[in-house]
Design a protein around this motif. Structure first.
Motif, PDB file in Angstrom:
ATOM      1  N   LYS A 149       4.422 -19.362   5.124  1.00 57.74           N
ATOM      2  CA  LYS A 149       5.634 -18.524   5.802  1.00 57.74           C
ATOM      3  C   LYS A 149       4.872 -17.579   6.871  1.00 57.74           C
ATOM      4  O   LYS A 149       3.644 -17.288   6.693  1.00 57.74           O
ATOM      5  N   THR A 150       5.742 -16.885   7.569  1.00 64.28           N
ATOM      6  CA  THR A 150       5.388 -15.760   8.377  1.00 64.28           C
ATOM      7  C   THR A 150       5.636 -14.472   7.485  1.00 64.28           C
ATOM      8  O   THR A 150       6.504 -13.949   6.982  1.00 64.28           O
ATOM      9  N   ARG A 151       4.230 -13.996   7.421  1.00 64.19           N
ATOM     10  CA  ARG A 151       3.928 -12.982   6.253  1.00 64.19           C
ATOM     11  C   ARG A 151       4.007 -11.651   7.274  1.00 64.19           C
ATOM     12  O   ARG A 151       3.203 -11.212   8.043  1.00 64.19           O
ATOM     13  N   VAL A 152       4.859 -10.771   6.553  1.00 59.47           N
ATOM     14  CA  VAL A 152       5.188  -9.199   7.307  1.00 59.47           C
ATOM     15  C   VAL A 152       4.518  -8.269   6.100  1.00 59.47           C
ATOM     16  O   VAL A 152       5.142  -8.138   5.224  1.00 59.47           O
ATOM     17  N   VAL A 153       3.575  -7.553   6.525  1.00 62.10           N
ATOM     18  CA  VAL A 153       2.869  -6.446   5.606  1.00 62.10           C
ATOM     19  C   VAL A 153       3.000  -4.942   5.778  1.00 62.10           C
ATOM     20  O   VAL A 153       2.583  -4.858   7.087  1.00 62.10           O
ATOM     21  N   ILE A 154       3.635  -4.417   5.130  1.00 58.51           N
ATOM     22  CA  ILE A 154       3.670  -2.921   5.256  1.00 58.51           C
ATOM     23  C   ILE A 154       2.830  -2.138   4.545  1.00 58.51           C
ATOM     24  O   ILE A 154       2.768  -2.367   3.426  1.00 58.51           O
ATOM     25  N   ALA A 155       1.725  -1.445   5.289  1.00 54.64           N
ATOM     26  CA  ALA A 155       0.722  -0.961   4.666  1.00 54.64           C
ATOM     27  C   ALA A 155       0.661   0.594   5.086  1.00 54.64           C
ATOM     28  O   ALA A 155       1.190   1.194   5.938  1.00 54.64           O
ATOM     29  N   GLY A 156      -0.145   1.353   4.253  1.00 55.20           N
ATOM     30  CA  GLY A 156      -0.292   2.911   4.527  1.00 55.20           C
ATOM     31  C   GLY A 156      -0.309   3.720   3.369  1.00 55.20           C
ATOM     32  O   GLY A 156      -0.005   3.384   2.228  1.00 55.20           O
ATOM     33  N   SER A 157      -1.113   4.817   3.475  1.00 51.59           N
ATOM     34  CA  SER A 157      -1.041   5.934   2.372  1.00 51.59           C
ATOM     35  C   SER A 157       0.156   6.242   1.738  1.00 51.59           C
ATOM     36  O   SER A 157       0.308   6.676   0.649  1.00 51.59           O
ATOM     37  N   HIS A 158       1.062   6.448   2.446  1.00 51.43           N
ATOM     38  CA  HIS A 158       2.408   7.025   2.401  1.00 51.43           C
ATOM     39  C   HIS A 158       3.537   6.478   3.348  1.00 51.43           C
ATOM     40  O   HIS A 158       3.132   5.714   4.258  1.00 51.43           O
ATOM     41  N   GLY A 159       4.614   6.278   2.652  1.00 54.17           N
ATOM     42  CA  GLY A 159       5.763   5.478   3.590  1.00 54.17           C
ATOM     43  C   GLY A 159       6.118   4.069   3.318  1.00 54.17           C
ATOM     44  O   GLY A 159       7.076   3.698   3.642  1.00 54.17           O
ATOM     45  N   LYS A 160       4.926   3.420   2.968  1.00 54.87           N
ATOM     46  CA  LYS A 160       5.225   1.874   2.777  1.00 54.87           C
ATOM     47  C   LYS A 160       6.343   1.113   1.998  1.00 54.87           C
ATOM     48  O   LYS A 160       6.916   0.461   2.551  1.00 54.87           O
ATOM     49  N   THR A 161       6.662   2.002   0.846  1.00 56.63           N
ATOM     50  CA  THR A 161       7.747   1.656  -0.027  1.00 56.63           C
ATOM     51  C   THR A 161       9.178   1.789   0.949  1.00 56.63           C
ATOM     52  O   THR A 161       9.921   0.953   0.665  1.00 56.63           O
ATOM     53  N   THR A 162       9.121   2.861   1.336  1.00 56.47           N
ATOM     54  CA  THR A 162      10.446   3.617   2.038  1.00 56.47           C
ATOM     55  C   THR A 162      10.395   2.534   3.127  1.00 56.47           C
ATOM     56  O   THR A 162      11.539   1.979   3.369  1.00 56.47           O
ATOM     57  N   ILE A 163       9.468   2.206   3.907  1.00 57.72           N
ATOM     58  CA  ILE A 163       9.619   1.440   5.152  1.00 57.72           C
ATOM     59  C   ILE A 163      10.083   0.087   4.706  1.00 57.72           C
ATOM     60  O   ILE A 163      10.803  -0.676   5.417  1.00 57.72           O
ATOM     61  N   TYR A 208      10.412 -11.513  -0.320  1.00 59.02           N
ATOM     62  CA  TYR A 208       9.871  -9.990  -0.378  1.00 59.02           C
ATOM     63  C   TYR A 208       9.282  -9.766  -1.535  1.00 59.02           C
ATOM     64  O   TYR A 208       9.498 -10.380  -2.582  1.00 59.02           O
ATOM     65  N   MET A 209       8.563  -8.654  -1.442  1.00 60.67           N
ATOM     66  CA  MET A 209       7.946  -8.102  -2.684  1.00 60.67           C
ATOM     67  C   MET A 209       8.089  -6.469  -2.147  1.00 60.67           C
ATOM     68  O   MET A 209       7.214  -6.021  -1.222  1.00 60.67           O
ATOM     69  N   VAL A 210       8.477  -5.584  -3.077  1.00 59.18           N
ATOM     70  CA  VAL A 210       8.651  -4.122  -2.872  1.00 59.18           C
ATOM     71  C   VAL A 210       8.471  -3.512  -4.069  1.00 59.18           C
ATOM     72  O   VAL A 210       8.757  -3.954  -5.220  1.00 59.18           O
ATOM     73  N   GLY A 211       7.815  -2.224  -4.014  1.00 57.38           N
ATOM     74  CA  GLY A 211       7.363  -1.519  -5.228  1.00 57.38           C
ATOM     75  C   GLY A 211       8.287  -0.590  -5.973  1.00 57.38           C
ATOM     76  O   GLY A 211       8.144   0.066  -6.717  1.00 57.38           O
ATOM     77  N   ALA A 212       9.897  -0.640  -5.194  1.00 58.28           N
ATOM     78  CA  ALA A 212      10.781   0.291  -5.989  1.00 58.28           C
ATOM     79  C   ALA A 212      12.090  -0.302  -6.010  1.00 58.28           C
ATOM     80  O   ALA A 212      12.401  -1.432  -5.315  1.00 58.28           O
ATOM     81  N   GLY A 215       2.220  -3.576   1.311  1.00 60.73           N
ATOM     82  CA  GLY A 215       0.757  -3.757   0.943  1.00 60.73           C
ATOM     83  C   GLY A 215       0.156  -2.426   0.478  1.00 60.73           C
ATOM     84  O   GLY A 215      -0.078  -1.723   1.313  1.00 60.73           O
ATOM     85  N   ASP A 216      -0.366  -2.916  -0.699  1.00 59.78           N
ATOM     86  CA  ASP A 216      -1.247  -1.542  -1.238  1.00 59.78           C
ATOM     87  C   ASP A 216      -2.563  -1.939  -1.228  1.00 59.78           C
ATOM     88  O   ASP A 216      -3.109  -2.741  -1.347  1.00 59.78           O
ATOM     89  N   GLU A 217      -3.276  -0.642  -1.115  1.00 61.63           N
ATOM     90  CA  GLU A 217      -4.572  -0.650  -0.796  1.00 61.63           C
ATOM     91  C   GLU A 217      -5.292  -0.619  -2.223  1.00 61.63           C
ATOM     92  O   GLU A 217      -6.738  -0.665  -2.311  1.00 61.63           O
ATOM     93  N   TYR A 218      -4.848  -0.591  -3.358  1.00 58.05           N
ATOM     94  CA  TYR A 218      -5.547  -0.519  -4.511  1.00 58.05           C
ATOM     95  C   TYR A 218      -6.175  -1.660  -4.932  1.00 58.05           C
ATOM     96  O   TYR A 218      -5.893  -2.684  -4.342  1.00 58.05           O
ATOM     97  N   LEU A 219      -6.702  -1.828  -5.860  1.00 54.73           N
ATOM     98  CA  LEU A 219      -7.490  -2.980  -6.692  1.00 54.73           C
ATOM     99  C   LEU A 219      -6.625  -4.219  -6.859  1.00 54.73           C
ATOM    100  O   LEU A 219      -5.523  -3.785  -7.263  1.00 54.73           O
ATOM    101  N   SER A 237       1.413   2.972   8.425  1.00 47.76           N
ATOM    102  CA  SER A 237       2.216   4.151   8.504  1.00 47.76           C
ATOM    103  C   SER A 237       1.345   5.384   8.699  1.00 47.76           C
ATOM    104  O   SER A 237       1.672   6.475   8.970  1.00 47.76           O
ATOM    105  N   GLY A 238       0.103   5.334   8.153  1.00 49.08           N
ATOM    106  CA  GLY A 238      -0.854   6.613   7.890  1.00 49.08           C
ATOM    107  C   GLY A 238      -1.907   6.442   6.917  1.00 49.08           C
ATOM    108  O   GLY A 238      -1.887   5.595   6.280  1.00 49.08           O
ATOM    109  N   ILE A 239      -2.705   7.116   7.193  1.00 45.72           N
ATOM    110  CA  ILE A 239      -4.031   7.305   6.432  1.00 45.72           C
ATOM    111  C   ILE A 239      -4.373   8.471   5.648  1.00 45.72           C
ATOM    112  O   ILE A 239      -4.646   9.506   6.531  1.00 45.72           O
TER     113      ILE A 239
END
Length: 445
Positions: A103-117, A134-138, A160-164, A185-187
């Motif tokens: 599929k075409t994968r759209v990944v939303i990353a960042g230290s903050h804002g990724k869940t909201t976006i 989709y997959m979202v954390g909230a 996209g979460d940066e954790y392990l 979104s931000g670092i």
């Protein structure tokens, strides 16, 4: 296909288990602790483990995929049995990639804002009846499960979460997705128990950008200096789309977004949420949603769960809860709250209970984080420090690191609750910031 989840009760893991059950897979799982709402949701689908604990006998040679959650340990007996049988063991993100690699994968990353976006994107697509995986954390209004997997959909949007990834795969989760379209979104330094230096943390985002497929797209926050540096230093080829905070005003307590189509009234507030909205707009544009349709949908977006979410109280008092715990999130939430409620007395409560937030070195990141509030309260549990085997922290150190002498600091849940009970919640406005629950505080009463 037969799948078995080791640590099925996690917030992410149980959603994936439900999504696979809905897809027609045979799903089993184990865990040593399962809490609500995971417990009820798994039970409703008929995949709640009959008893808690780890049972190597559940691991049989006919299992096609074992999915390993972060809650499990490296010496987990079911994991050992899976290895012994030579079964295919996936981390959560690794399995999601397997499900979306065509599929075409759209990944939303960042230290903050990724869940909201991510939530904003899904809200807009759902509003216009665009069917995607989709997959979202909230938890989102209008969505039963926060993971959806199909055979037919062409797109998948992933937070996209940066954790392990797992106890045996120490790569950041978002490095496994190989996005065709990405957003950053931000670092701001986080997870210091894993990423010991800020540069080590930034390195994960450099690798994330390097993982974008050739000729892909990166939408990025041009107001974040660290993000800009990572993007400018990237050596792989992709199209770059910057975004920044759009024009807006607050009129009679309502946020109005200034656009070429006129003023758009919004249900969310705060400059950081307007910035998130702009990132979501650009992603939706790459998915074929025109601006007019985006604005039509986003007016009804009320926010992701626990992201400046209004709590309905019995006394009709004004109270919001926010997942904010990392310094950058706290600062953004406080700034938004103070901007939205300029004339009211503002109470802000922050619970420190993550490994990072209880680390004396990391506490310096919270400097002036709660400035602007008439009453600023920080709570942390001395018992939590003992459980995490961390050194004691004094209330004076908290005040020093926050650079706020007027800060009230509580280290005991009963004392915090007693202070809370004395407050007249019909006077002033309240914001509760935590990824925990303030020692079991009921925010509705």
């Amino acid at each position: 296909m037969r799948t078995h989840f080791i640590a099925i009760g996690g917030s992410a893991m149980h959603n994936l288990a439900i999504a696979l059950k809905d897809k027609g897979y045979h799903v089993t799982g184990s865990d040593d602790a399962i809490f609500e709402p995971s417990k009820s949701r798994l039970e409703k689908k008929g995949i709640l483990p009959e008893e808690l604990g780890w049972f190597p006998e559940k691991i049989t040679s006919d299992i096609d995929a074992v999915i390993l959650g972060m809650h499990a340990h490296q010496d987990n007996p079911e994991l050992a049995k899976a290895k012994e049988l030579g079964l295919k063991i996936y981390s959560y993100p690794e399995f999601l990639y397997e499900q979306s690699k065509n599929k075409t994968r759209v990944v939303i990353a960042g230290s903050h804002g990724k869940t909201t976006i991510t939530s904003m994107i899904l809200h807009v697509l759902n509003f216009h009846q665009k069917d995607i995986d989709y997959m979202v954390g909230a938890q989102l209004e209008g969505f039963d499960c926060m993971v959806k997997l199909t055979e037919d959909n062409d797109f998948m949007v992933l937070e996209g979460d940066e954790y392990l990834s797992s106890p045996i795969d120490l790569r950041s989760k978002f490095l496994l997705y190989q996005p065709n379209i990405a957003l950053m979104s931000g670092i701001a330094w986080d997870h210091i128990n894993v990423f010991k230096t800020f540069d080590d943390y930034i390195e994960q985002f450099r690798r994330f950008v390097a993982s974008i497929t050739p000729g892909g797209v990166l939408v990025y926050n041009e107001e974040d200096a660290e993000v800009v540096k990572v993007v400018e230093n990237a050596e792989n080829y992709f199209r770059k789309i910057p975004y920044k905070t759009p024009e807006y005003e607050i009129s009679n307590g309502k946020v109005l977004l200034k656009t070429e189509m006129g003023d758009i009234p919004l249900s969310v507030f705060g400059a950081h949420n307007l910035l998130n909205l702009e990132g979501a707009r650009h992603i939706c544009h790459t998915l074929g949603i025109m601006d007019e349709d985006f604005y039509d949908a986003i007016m009804s977006f009320k926010g992701a769960s626990k992201r400046l979410e209004k709590v309905e109280r019995e006394d009709k008092g004004i109270l919001y809860k926010d997942f904010a715990h990392a310094p950058s999130k706290v600062k953004a939430a406080v700034k938004a709250f103070c901007e939205q409620f300029k004339n009211e007395k503002k109470y802000g409560f922050l619970e420190l209970h993550t490994y990072s937030s209880l680390n004396p070195v990391f506490l310096e990141q919270y400097d002036h984080a709660m400035d602007g509030l008439e009453e600023a309260i920080v709570f942390y549990s001395e018992d939590a420090l003992k459980i995490k085997r961390m050194e004691p922290i004094s209330p004076d150190l908290i005040k020093e690191k926050f650079k706020n002498e007027n800060l009230k600091v509580f280290t005991n849940a009963e004392e915090l609750h007693a202070y809370w009970d004395l407050l007249d919640k019909t006077k002033g406005v309240y914001m509760m910031m935590s990824s925990g629950n303030f020692g079991g505080l009921d925010l509705t009463k």
